[in-house]
Design a protein around this motif. Structure first.
Motif, PDB file in Angstrom:
ATOM      1  N   GLU A   9       0.800  -1.228   0.000  1.00 57.33           N
ATOM      2  CA  GLU A   9       0.000   0.000   0.000  1.00 57.33           C
ATOM      3  C   GLU A   9       0.832   1.277   0.000  1.00 57.33           C
ATOM      4  O   GLU A   9       0.315   2.353  -0.263  1.00 57.33           O
ATOM      5  CB  GLU A   9      -0.928   0.008   1.232  1.00 57.33           C
ATOM      6  CG  GLU A   9      -2.088  -0.945   1.075  1.00 57.33           C
ATOM      7  CD  GLU A   9      -2.767  -1.218   2.391  1.00 57.33           C
ATOM      8  OE1 GLU A   9      -2.541  -0.452   3.347  1.00 57.33           O
ATOM      9  OE2 GLU A   9      -3.511  -2.195   2.469  1.00 57.33           O
ATOM     10  N   HIS A  10       2.130   1.177   0.336  1.00 57.70           N
ATOM     11  CA  HIS A  10       2.929   2.398   0.460  1.00 57.70           C
ATOM     12  C   HIS A  10       4.064   2.443  -0.548  1.00 57.70           C
ATOM     13  O   HIS A  10       4.999   1.648  -0.474  1.00 57.70           O
ATOM     14  CB  HIS A  10       3.483   2.522   1.876  1.00 57.70           C
ATOM     15  CG  HIS A  10       2.409   2.702   2.897  1.00 57.70           C
ATOM     16  ND1 HIS A  10       1.709   3.872   3.051  1.00 57.70           N
ATOM     17  CD2 HIS A  10       1.877   1.844   3.795  1.00 57.70           C
ATOM     18  CE1 HIS A  10       0.813   3.735   4.008  1.00 57.70           C
ATOM     19  NE2 HIS A  10       0.893   2.503   4.465  1.00 57.70           N
ATOM     20  N   GLY A  12       6.286   4.747  -0.783  1.00 57.20           N
ATOM     21  CA  GLY A  12       7.518   5.177  -0.111  1.00 57.20           C
ATOM     22  C   GLY A  12       8.283   3.987   0.455  1.00 57.20           C
ATOM     23  O   GLY A  12       9.495   3.869   0.271  1.00 57.20           O
ATOM     24  N   ARG A  95      11.547  10.503  -0.143  1.00 57.23           N
ATOM     25  CA  ARG A  95      10.681  11.632   0.242  1.00 57.23           C
ATOM     26  C   ARG A  95      10.462  12.581  -0.925  1.00 57.23           C
ATOM     27  O   ARG A  95       9.373  13.095  -1.130  1.00 57.23           O
ATOM     28  CB  ARG A  95      11.320  12.388   1.399  1.00 57.23           C
ATOM     29  CG  ARG A  95      11.077  11.679   2.697  1.00 57.23           C
ATOM     30  CD  ARG A  95      11.065  12.660   3.837  1.00 57.23           C
ATOM     31  NE  ARG A  95      10.755  11.968   5.054  1.00 57.23           N
ATOM     32  CZ  ARG A  95      11.302  12.257   6.221  1.00 57.23           C
ATOM     33  NH1 ARG A  95      12.193  13.215   6.315  1.00 57.23           N
ATOM     34  NH2 ARG A  95      10.947  11.600   7.295  1.00 57.23           N
ATOM     35  N   VAL A  98       7.985  10.653  -3.229  1.00 54.48           N
ATOM     36  CA  VAL A  98       6.665  10.337  -2.671  1.00 54.48           C
ATOM     37  C   VAL A  98       5.943  11.591  -2.163  1.00 54.48           C
ATOM     38  O   VAL A  98       4.716  11.692  -2.275  1.00 54.48           O
ATOM     39  CB  VAL A  98       6.801   9.279  -1.549  1.00 54.48           C
ATOM     40  CG1 VAL A  98       5.454   8.982  -0.911  1.00 54.48           C
ATOM     41  CG2 VAL A  98       7.381   8.000  -2.124  1.00 54.48           C
ATOM     42  N   GLY A  99       6.712  12.570  -1.667  1.00 53.05           N
ATOM     43  CA  GLY A  99       6.110  13.788  -1.109  1.00 53.05           C
ATOM     44  C   GLY A  99       5.128  14.449  -2.074  1.00 53.05           C
ATOM     45  O   GLY A  99       3.935  14.603  -1.739  1.00 53.05           O
ATOM     46  N   ILE A 101       3.667  13.295  -4.655  1.00 49.28           N
ATOM     47  CA  ILE A 101       2.539  12.408  -4.987  1.00 49.28           C
ATOM     48  C   ILE A 101       1.510  12.430  -3.863  1.00 49.28           C
ATOM     49  O   ILE A 101       0.295  12.479  -4.115  1.00 49.28           O
ATOM     50  CB  ILE A 101       3.037  10.961  -5.246  1.00 49.28           C
ATOM     51  CG1 ILE A 101       3.913  10.955  -6.496  1.00 49.28           C
ATOM     52  CG2 ILE A 101       1.873   9.996  -5.413  1.00 49.28           C
ATOM     53  CD1 ILE A 101       4.543   9.633  -6.822  1.00 49.28           C
ATOM     54  N   GLN A 102       2.008  12.464  -2.620  1.00 53.33           N
ATOM     55  CA  GLN A 102       1.063  12.518  -1.490  1.00 53.33           C
ATOM     56  C   GLN A 102       0.290  13.831  -1.494  1.00 53.33           C
ATOM     57  O   GLN A 102      -0.922  13.866  -1.250  1.00 53.33           O
ATOM     58  CB  GLN A 102       1.820  12.362  -0.179  1.00 53.33           C
ATOM     59  CG  GLN A 102       2.056  10.894   0.138  1.00 53.33           C
ATOM     60  CD  GLN A 102       2.903  10.700   1.373  1.00 53.33           C
ATOM     61  OE1 GLN A 102       3.645  11.607   1.761  1.00 53.33           O
ATOM     62  NE2 GLN A 102       2.817   9.525   1.964  1.00 53.33           N
ATOM     63  N   ILE A 103       1.012  14.935  -1.791  1.00 54.46           N
ATOM     64  CA  ILE A 103       0.337  16.243  -1.841  1.00 54.46           C
ATOM     65  C   ILE A 103      -0.771  16.213  -2.895  1.00 54.46           C
ATOM     66  O   ILE A 103      -1.899  16.669  -2.676  1.00 54.46           O
ATOM     67  CB  ILE A 103       1.356  17.368  -2.164  1.00 54.46           C
ATOM     68  CG1 ILE A 103       2.324  17.522  -0.991  1.00 54.46           C
ATOM     69  CG2 ILE A 103       0.667  18.679  -2.458  1.00 54.46           C
ATOM     70  CD1 ILE A 103       3.446  18.495  -1.243  1.00 54.46           C
ATOM     71  N   MET A 105      -2.325  13.621  -4.010  1.00 54.68           N
ATOM     72  CA  MET A 105      -3.401  12.735  -3.573  1.00 54.68           C
ATOM     73  C   MET A 105      -4.373  13.488  -2.647  1.00 54.68           C
ATOM     74  O   MET A 105      -5.584  13.448  -2.829  1.00 54.68           O
ATOM     75  CB  MET A 105      -2.772  11.561  -2.834  1.00 54.68           C
ATOM     76  CG  MET A 105      -3.658  10.359  -2.672  1.00 54.68           C
ATOM     77  SD  MET A 105      -2.666   9.042  -2.000  1.00 54.68           S
ATOM     78  CE  MET A 105      -2.442   9.598  -0.322  1.00 54.68           C
ATOM     79  N   HIS A 106      -3.795  14.229  -1.672  1.00 55.84           N
ATOM     80  CA  HIS A 106      -4.662  14.962  -0.744  1.00 55.84           C
ATOM     81  C   HIS A 106      -5.453  16.044  -1.476  1.00 55.84           C
ATOM     82  O   HIS A 106      -6.636  16.256  -1.194  1.00 55.84           O
ATOM     83  CB  HIS A 106      -3.825  15.580   0.382  1.00 55.84           C
ATOM     84  CG  HIS A 106      -3.277  14.524   1.310  1.00 55.84           C
ATOM     85  ND1 HIS A 106      -4.079  13.632   1.963  1.00 55.84           N
ATOM     86  CD2 HIS A 106      -2.006  14.196   1.645  1.00 55.84           C
ATOM     87  CE1 HIS A 106      -3.345  12.801   2.679  1.00 55.84           C
ATOM     88  NE2 HIS A 106      -2.070  13.119   2.505  1.00 55.84           N
ATOM     89  N   TYR A 109      -8.388  14.540  -3.206  1.00 64.54           N
ATOM     90  CA  TYR A 109      -9.498  14.256  -2.289  1.00 64.54           C
ATOM     91  C   TYR A 109     -10.332  15.525  -2.098  1.00 64.54           C
ATOM     92  O   TYR A 109     -11.560  15.492  -2.105  1.00 64.54           O
ATOM     93  CB  TYR A 109      -8.983  13.817  -0.914  1.00 64.54           C
ATOM     94  CG  TYR A 109      -8.347  12.434  -0.892  1.00 64.54           C
ATOM     95  CD1 TYR A 109      -8.656  11.481  -1.859  1.00 64.54           C
ATOM     96  CD2 TYR A 109      -7.432  12.099   0.108  1.00 64.54           C
ATOM     97  CE1 TYR A 109      -8.057  10.227  -1.842  1.00 64.54           C
ATOM     98  CE2 TYR A 109      -6.832  10.839   0.130  1.00 64.54           C
ATOM     99  CZ  TYR A 109      -7.148   9.908  -0.847  1.00 64.54           C
ATOM    100  OH  TYR A 109      -6.563   8.697  -0.819  1.00 64.54           O
TER     101      TYR A 109
END
Ligand code: ADP
Length: 369
Positions: A9-10, A12, A95, A98-99, A101-103, A105-106, A109
């Motif tokens: 699932e991660h 990173g 980081r 992945v950083g 990509i996480q931003i 993703m949020h 949402y």
């Protein structure tokens, strides 16, 4: 099991572990190679040293053992330091990837929850940067669509309010005995109902035009025939208002691929507007000619004209220059929007020009021949 599912699932963690595997494989290969080659290399060195120091088997064995131990020690220390350095570097690199990509993703949402103003920072010029830029473009487009939707609802509500409240006030007047229950009163109500019906019809047409759902049945048509047909339908109204309608069509215009009904609809809208905004005693000119590979149809009126600041907005839905004047004339500011969609569906363009207030307006249609 838990580690495996969290690994799945991660991103990173996956990246970090893949770096770690690379480092470990490198370390194992390094140690294995040193282990394999070291005895041969050391033996060669000791043989050379024996030639200088003399042939003492005890000294040679001692030297070999010490050298071997020293190499082993160096390898262990170097491995520990390189492993720590590799772990630190892989955390940093992970980081960096992945950083963003996480931003993203949020942010996605939030956009899904209706917060269309959400934007993300662009992390550079690589593929991640390009992805962030296209993400922001998508968010902007969605925000504009949402704004147009809100505007549309607001405009429709506004357009419906006036005739409905007029009908309500009249009916209340009749019920309370303030207004006489006579034909004239009911005719007023009928006028408002007709206006509502026209508005609903225009709205249906607009929504179909904006969704590209108005079928365009193209066929080879003679521009002169279509123009004459549209003109003949408005001739009486021009005469009634004493506005002269002059037509000048270039002889032997080539046929165009168009839907005659839709083309007539556009001409009726433009000629209708020209009549509505031109005072009696003045003139409207319709000219048609061929320029390069285009058919140009121009409708020039000597009417009230349009101030420069309104020109860029005229084809926007519900846009009216003078709202009170158009309302009494029954206009809702949709006609030109539909015309633009119809002309564009034919691969053509429509534009407007006006030198200013009370100096007339010119609407131009260009269709490919
Ligand atoms: P409407 O039904 O209100 O006429 P349109 O979309 O056809 O809607 O026109 C939009 C607005 O453009 C009108 O309300 C009017 O203010 C302006 N307009 C259109 N044609 C002319 C013209 N020939 N002269 C002056 N103003 C015009």
């Amino acid at each position: 099991m838990k580690i495996l599912s969290s690994l799945r699932e991660h991103l990173g963690l996956k990246l970090f572990l893949s770096y770690l595997v690379i480092v470990l494989v490198g370390g194992v290969v390094l140690a294995g190679t040193a282990e394999f080659h070291a005895p041969t290399v050391l033996q060669r060195h000791i043989e050379r040293m024996q030639a200088v120091l003399g042939d003492d088997p005890g000294l040679a064995a001692d030297l070999f053992e010490n050298f071997n131990a020293a190499i082993g020690e160096i390898l262990v220390i170097a491995s520990i330091f390189s492993l720590v350095a590799a772990i630190a570097t892989s955390i940093f690199v992970t980081r960096r990837i992945v950083g963003p990509i996480q931003i993203m993703m949020h942010a996605s949402y939030k956009i899904a929850a209706g917060k269309y103003h959400e934007r993300i920072p662009v992390p550079g010029n690589d593929e991640l940067g390009a992805l962030a830029r296209s993400f922001n473009r998508m968010a902007e487009e969605l925000e504009q669509i949402e704004q147009r939707r809100l505007d549309l609802i607001g405009n429709v509500a506004h357009e419906l309010r006036t005739p409905l409240s007029s009908i309500r006030v009249t009916l209340e007047g009749v019920i309370d005995g303030v207004l006489p229950a006579e034909t004239e009163t009911f005719q007023g109500i009928q006028r408002e109902v007709s206006r509502l019906q026209r508005l609903v019809h225009d709205l249906e047409e607009l929504s179909r035009a904006e969704a590209g759902q108005i079928p365009i049945r193209k066929q080879s048509v003679s521009p002169a025939d279509v123009i004459r047909q549209a003109v003949s339908r408005l001739e009486m109204q021009y005469e009634d208002k004493d506005v002269a309608l002059q037509i000048e069509i270039e002889p032997e215009l080539p046929p165009v691929q168009a839907d005659p009904e839709r083309l007539t609809q556009v001409l009726l809208n433009l000629l209708g507007n020209a009549l509505q905004y031109t005072p009696g005693g003045r003139e409207v000119n319709l000219l048609a000619w061929q320029a390069d590979h285009e058919l140009v149809i121009e409708i020039r009126d000597e009417g009230i004209g349009i101030a420069a600041e309104h020109l860029p907005h005229l084809f926007e839905r519900f846009y009216r220059v003078d709202k009170s004047r158009s309302r009494t004339g029954g206009g809702s500011g949709i006609g030109l929007t539909i015309s633009r969609h119809l002309v564009e569906a034919h691969g053509g363009r429509i534009s407007v020009a006006s030198p200013g207030l009370d100096q007339g307006s010119t609407f131009t249609i260009r269709l490919p021949i």
